[in-house]
Design a protein around this motif. Structure first.
Motif, PDB file in Angstrom:
ATOM      1  N   LEU A   1      -3.442  -5.492  -5.403  1.00 45.23           N
ATOM      2  CA  LEU A   1      -2.911  -4.616  -6.465  1.00 45.23           C
ATOM      3  C   LEU A   1      -2.513  -5.544  -7.604  1.00 45.23           C
ATOM      4  O   LEU A   1      -2.274  -6.725  -7.862  1.00 45.23           O
ATOM      5  CB  LEU A   1      -1.404  -3.877  -5.942  1.00 45.23           C
TER       6      LEU A   1
ATOM      7  N   PRO B   1       4.676   3.912  -4.649  1.00 45.23           N
ATOM      8  CA  PRO B   1       4.238   5.141  -5.139  1.00 45.23           C
ATOM      9  C   PRO B   1       2.997   4.961  -6.121  1.00 45.23           C
ATOM     10  O   PRO B   1       3.197   3.743  -6.824  1.00 45.23           O
ATOM     11  CB  PRO B   1       5.774   5.697  -5.638  1.00 45.23           C
ATOM     12  N   SER B   2       2.587   6.057  -6.542  1.00 42.24           N
ATOM     13  CA  SER B   2       1.681   6.199  -7.863  1.00 42.24           C
ATOM     14  C   SER B   2       2.330   5.794  -8.978  1.00 42.24           C
ATOM     15  O   SER B   2       3.302   6.337  -8.933  1.00 42.24           O
ATOM     16  CB  SER B   2       0.831   7.233  -7.739  1.00 42.24           C
ATOM     17  N   ALA B   3       1.985   5.024  -9.708  1.00 42.57           N
ATOM     18  CA  ALA B   3       2.801   4.710 -11.177  1.00 42.57           C
ATOM     19  C   ALA B   3       1.886   5.825 -12.161  1.00 42.57           C
ATOM     20  O   ALA B   3       2.692   5.899 -13.018  1.00 42.57           O
ATOM     21  CB  ALA B   3       2.497   3.362 -11.560  1.00 42.57           C
ATOM     22  N   GLU B   4       1.045   6.624 -11.790  1.00 40.91           N
ATOM     23  CA  GLU B   4       0.615   7.640 -12.635  1.00 40.91           C
ATOM     24  C   GLU B   4       0.515   7.342 -14.148  1.00 40.91           C
ATOM     25  O   GLU B   4       0.949   7.947 -14.921  1.00 40.91           O
ATOM     26  CB  GLU B   4       1.421   8.667 -12.184  1.00 40.91           C
TER      27      GLU B   4
ATOM     28  N   SER C   1       0.807  -1.213  -0.173  1.00 39.14           N
ATOM     29  CA  SER C   1      -0.171   0.052  -0.011  1.00 39.14           C
ATOM     30  C   SER C   1       0.921   1.350   0.099  1.00 39.14           C
ATOM     31  O   SER C   1       0.423   2.264  -0.263  1.00 39.14           O
ATOM     32  CB  SER C   1      -0.803   0.062   1.164  1.00 39.14           C
TER      33      SER C   1
END
Length: 106
Positions: free
Chosen positions: A84, A55-58, A52
């Motif tokens: 995920l 980092p955000s993979a954006e 959790s």
């Protein structure tokens, strides 16, 4: 049900990094990461991995890597168990990357 782990070649990972399609997460320990790493990789050691907290993979997809391809599979399984959608790893890890003649940062 978990997604099968996909083995990516060093060349596939290199091309995806160059195209800015992936977030490469290296799950080796910090001292290993400091010694040699793939440019652009971020370090989240398996020993303290909290899926959790990744980092955000954006808009990119996450690819996991380690030294030889074992810890990255374990990390992918942990991420999937946490819900995920992470199922890609660098098969053979950093050793395969170096064997393919690809550059590392030291």
């Amino acid at each position: 049900m978990s997604t099968p782990i996909r083995n990516m070649t060093p060349e596939e990972v290199s091309a995806a990094l160059a195209a800015d399609e992936i977030l490469l997460v290296d799950v080796r320990e910090p001292h290993e990461f400091a010694d040699a790493r793939i440019e652009g990789a971020v370090n989240y050691p398996l020993s303290t991995l909290d899926p959790s907290a990744l980092p955000s993979a954006e808009g990119k997809y996450v690819v996991l890597s380690c030294a030889g391809g074992v810890r990255s599979v374990t990390a992918a399984q942990q991420c999937q168990a946490a819900g995920l959608d992470i199922h890609d790893h660098l098969a053979g890890g950093l050793r395969a990357w170096v064997a393919a003649g690809l550059p590392v940062e030291r």
